[in-house]
Design a protein around this motif. Sequence first.
Motif, mmCIF file in Angstrom:
data_model
loop_
_atom_site.group_PDB
_atom_site.id
_atom_site.type_symbol
_atom_site.label_atom_id
_atom_site.label_comp_id
_atom_site.label_asym_id
_atom_site.label_seq_id
_atom_site.Cartn_x
_atom_site.Cartn_y
_atom_site.Cartn_z
ATOM 1 N N TYR A 114 0.877 -1.235 0.037
ATOM 2 C CA TYR A 114 -0.043 0.032 -0.022
ATOM 3 C C TYR A 114 0.888 1.233 -0.024
ATOM 4 O O TYR A 114 0.490 2.272 -0.688
ATOM 5 C CB TYR A 114 -0.843 0.058 1.160
ATOM 6 N N SER B 221 -7.980 0.794 -0.611
ATOM 7 C CA SER B 221 -8.900 -0.101 0.098
ATOM 8 C C SER B 221 -10.335 -0.123 -0.677
ATOM 9 O O SER B 221 -11.075 -1.069 -0.452
ATOM 10 C CB SER B 221 -9.015 0.058 1.709
ATOM 11 N N GLY B 222 -10.689 1.376 -0.898
ATOM 12 C CA GLY B 222 -12.058 1.643 -1.309
ATOM 13 C C GLY B 222 -12.959 1.387 -0.209
ATOM 14 O O GLY B 222 -14.360 1.210 -0.173
ATOM 15 N N TYR C 124 -17.126 7.756 -6.377
ATOM 16 C CA TYR C 124 -15.774 7.448 -6.039
ATOM 17 C C TYR C 124 -14.775 8.341 -6.795
ATOM 18 O O TYR C 124 -15.077 8.130 -8.137
ATOM 19 C CB TYR C 124 -15.521 5.916 -5.782
ATOM 20 N N ASN D 259 -7.750 9.282 -4.245
ATOM 21 C CA ASN D 259 -7.306 10.487 -3.505
ATOM 22 C C ASN D 259 -6.604 11.373 -4.386
ATOM 23 O O ASN D 259 -6.943 12.682 -4.465
ATOM 24 C CB ASN D 259 -6.485 10.099 -2.177
ATOM 25 N N ASP E 248 -18.527 8.774 0.099
ATOM 26 C CA ASP E 248 -17.980 8.772 1.290
ATOM 27 C C ASP E 248 -18.070 10.143 1.746
ATOM 28 O O ASP E 248 -17.388 10.754 2.746
ATOM 29 C CB ASP E 248 -16.509 8.306 1.359
ATOM 30 N N ASP F 67 -18.008 13.643 3.369
ATOM 31 C CA ASP F 67 -17.647 13.763 4.918
ATOM 32 C C ASP F 67 -17.519 15.153 5.162
ATOM 33 O O ASP F 67 -16.658 15.693 4.599
ATOM 34 C CB ASP F 67 -16.618 12.712 5.248
HETATM 35 C C1 LIG Z 1 -10.249 17.594 -2.290
HETATM 36 C C2 LIG Z 1 -10.672 16.157 -1.602
HETATM 37 C C3 LIG Z 1 -11.906 16.091 -0.915
HETATM 38 C C4 LIG Z 1 -11.829 14.807 -0.044
HETATM 39 N N1 LIG Z 1 -13.189 14.397 0.370
HETATM 40 C C5 LIG Z 1 -13.484 13.221 1.156
HETATM 41 C C6 LIG Z 1 -14.535 13.056 1.669
HETATM 42 O O1 LIG Z 1 -15.442 13.559 1.373
HETATM 43 N N2 LIG Z 1 -14.530 11.890 2.411
HETATM 44 C C7 LIG Z 1 -13.672 11.049 2.878
HETATM 45 O O2 LIG Z 1 -13.868 9.965 3.306
HETATM 46 N N3 LIG Z 1 -12.432 11.389 2.319
HETATM 47 C C8 LIG Z 1 -12.194 12.397 1.250
HETATM 48 N N4 LIG Z 1 -11.305 12.666 0.953
HETATM 49 C C9 LIG Z 1 -9.916 11.744 1.400
HETATM 50 C C10 LIG Z 1 -9.488 10.639 0.586
HETATM 51 O O3 LIG Z 1 -9.191 11.105 -0.852
HETATM 52 C C11 LIG Z 1 -10.281 9.571 0.643
HETATM 53 O O4 LIG Z 1 -10.618 9.078 1.926
HETATM 54 C C12 LIG Z 1 -9.845 8.157 -0.065
HETATM 55 O O5 LIG Z 1 -9.707 8.704 -1.232
HETATM 56 C C13 LIG Z 1 -10.916 7.174 0.134
HETATM 57 O O6 LIG Z 1 -10.409 6.213 -0.659
HETATM 58 P P1 LIG Z 1 -10.078 4.650 -0.021
HETATM 59 O O7 LIG Z 1 -11.180 4.147 1.106
HETATM 60 O O8 LIG Z 1 -9.720 3.644 -1.055
HETATM 61 O O9 LIG Z 1 -8.704 5.102 0.710
HETATM 62 P P2 LIG Z 1 -7.440 4.354 1.242
HETATM 63 O O10 LIG Z 1 -6.123 4.711 0.664
HETATM 64 O O11 LIG Z 1 -7.481 3.013 1.091
HETATM 65 O O12 LIG Z 1 -7.499 4.825 2.620
HETATM 66 C C14 LIG Z 1 -8.155 3.966 3.794
HETATM 67 C C15 LIG Z 1 -9.125 4.815 4.678
HETATM 68 O O13 LIG Z 1 -8.180 6.020 5.412
HETATM 69 C C16 LIG Z 1 -9.065 7.164 5.305
HETATM 70 N N5 LIG Z 1 -8.293 8.270 4.358
HETATM 71 C C17 LIG Z 1 -7.337 8.143 3.296
HETATM 72 N N6 LIG Z 1 -6.892 9.067 2.923
HETATM 73 C C18 LIG Z 1 -7.555 10.168 3.465
HETATM 74 C C19 LIG Z 1 -7.522 11.547 3.537
HETATM 75 N N7 LIG Z 1 -6.613 12.071 2.705
HETATM 76 N N8 LIG Z 1 -8.227 12.244 4.382
HETATM 77 C C20 LIG Z 1 -9.189 11.610 5.194
HETATM 78 N N9 LIG Z 1 -9.388 10.253 5.096
HETATM 79 C C21 LIG Z 1 -8.452 9.614 4.522
HETATM 80 C C22 LIG Z 1 -10.388 6.763 4.609
HETATM 81 O O14 LIG Z 1 -11.318 6.377 5.501
HETATM 82 C C23 LIG Z 1 -10.110 5.743 3.897
HETATM 83 O O15 LIG Z 1 -11.322 4.543 3.619
HETATM 84 C C24 LIG Z 1 -10.698 13.754 -0.002
HETATM 85 C C25 LIG Z 1 -9.495 14.203 -0.294
HETATM 86 C C26 LIG Z 1 -9.139 15.578 -1.012
HETATM 87 C C27 LIG Z 1 -8.218 15.920 -1.741
#
Ligand SMILES: Cc1cc2nc3c(=O)[nH]c(=O)nc-3n(C[C@H](O)[C@H](O)[C@H](O)COP(=O)(O)OP(=O)(O)OC[C@H]3O[C@@H](n4cnc5c(N)ncnc54)[C@H](O)[C@@H]3O)c2cc1C
Length: 427
Positions: A25, A42-43, A142, A145, A176, A178
Amino acid sequence: MELVATREAGLAKLREFVPRAGRAYAAERNLDRGLDDRTNVSGLSPWVRHRLVTERDIVESVLQRHSLDAASKFVQEVYWRTYWKGWLELRPSVWARYAASVEPAFAGLTAAELTNFEAAVTGTTGIDGFDAWATELVATGYLHNHARMWFASIWIFTLRLPWQLGADFFMRHLLDGDPASNTLSWRWVGGLQTVGKTYLATPQNIESATGGRFRPRGLATHAIALDEDSPAPAPIAAPQQGPIPGGRIALLLHEDDASVESLAPLLETSGAQVVAVAAPRSAESRSILSASSGLSGQRVDSSAEALPTSSLVASFTGGALADGLSRAGNHFAAEASALDGFDASDVLPWLRSHNVTALVTPYAPVGPVRDRLDRLSVDLAAEGITLSRVLRTWDSHAWPHAARGFFSFRERIPALVREQQLEGSRG
Ligand SMILES: Cc1cc2nc3c(=O)[nH]c(=O)nc-3n(C[C@H](O)[C@H](O)[C@H](O)COP(=O)(O)OP(=O)(O)OC[C@H]3O[C@@H](n4cnc5c(N)ncnc54)[C@H](O)[C@@H]3O)c2cc1C
C-alpha cells in the motif's frame, strides 16, 4: 456496479484488502490506475463514512496481519480521517462559515463563471483528465485520492471557481462525502488550511500517476493561496462524555454512525435498557445546495440537473441506515423504526408511542447531522425529554491531539493504537 451498504459487505471488503495493507500500500497508493484496477487502495471509505465498519475494525484487522511499522502508511491514512474530524470538532465555526458561504458563492457567480461551473460539473470543460474525473465521480460516487486533489486544484486555480462550490459538488456525489475530510481537504488544496501552502496539479504528475492515461494542457502554473476574512479560530476544548441515562431509553442512529450495537457495553455501564431504536433519513442535507430551499429562479433552473444529491448517495446512505437499524433491532431485541427526519414532529410521536423520556444517540461530529441533533435537543428539552450523546473512545482519545497540524498528531498514533489495544494479536 452498485456497492452493498451493509456491515457484512464492508467487512468482506476489509478482509479482502488486509493482505495488501502493508508495504504494498505504501509503495503504490498514490497511483490512480483507473476504474478497472483499484487494488492499490482499500475502497473502504463509503463504509467507514457511516461507521458500518469502524476505524477500530479496520486498524485492528490490519494489525492482526501486519506490524504497525509495515502498515504505518495505511494506519496513518485511517487516522487522517480521525484527525480531520478532530480538527473540525475543535473549530466548529469553520464548518458554520463554510455552510453559510455556499449559497452566496453560487448566487454570486458571473454569467461566465456559471458557464464554467456547468462545464465542470458535467465534465465538458475540454480539460484532459478533469472531465473524466467529473464523469467518474457522478457515475460511481468515488474518486481516487489523487484525482480528488488534481480535480480540486484545477477547479480552484485553472477554472477559478469558488472552492466552496467544488466541495459541495463532491458532497452531492461522493458516497464517502464527509463534512470534515471534504471541507478541510478543499481548504488544504486552496491554501486556507495550512495557511499559504497550496496544492498545484501539474501535467507531469498527472501523467505519471495515471500511467499516461491523461496529460492535460493549459493548467494554471501558479497556485496563489486563497484568503478569507478571518483566519481559523483557536481550538476550543475537545468534547467529553457526559452522563448516560439508566433505565428505559430509546436509541437514535444516524448516517454518521450506523453501528450502535457496538455501543452496547457503554450503555450497559449505566444500566440503560434499550426499548426502541430508530433512524431518520438525512442524505439530502449533506450538500448545502441540495438541502437549500433559498435557491430559486432562473439561475437554478439552468443548473438544476447538477444540484440534487445523487441517487447513488441517497441509495447507499439509505441502505446503511436500514442495515444499521435492522442490526440494532436484533441486537437489543427492540422495535426498529425508520423516521422521516430529525424534527421533533418526526421523533416525538415515536418516543411517546414507547413511553420513553430519555433518548440516546451516538455522538455526531461537526456537520449537518450534528446541526440537526442540536436543534432536536432543544425541542425535546422543551417537552421534558433528554437527548444524550455517546462518544466512542476512538474519538475522545484522539480528538484532543488534533489542535495543531497532522504531523504532530501523527506522532501520537503509536500511543493511540496502544490505548485502543489494537496491536500484538498478530498470528
Ligand atoms: C479534495 C478532497 C476531498 C476529499 N473528500 C473526502 C470525503 O468527502 N470523504 C472522505 O472519506 N475522504 C475524502 N477525501 C480523502 C481521501 O481522498 C479519501 O478518504 C480516500 O480517497 C478514500 O478512498 P479509500 O477508501 O480507497 O482510501 P485508502 O487509501 O484505502 O485509505 C483508507 C481509509 O483512510 C481514510 N483516508 C485515506 N486518505 C484520507 C485523507 N486524505 N483524508 C482523510 N481520510 C483519509 C479513509 O477513511 C479511507 O477509507 C478527500 C480528499 C481530497 C483531496
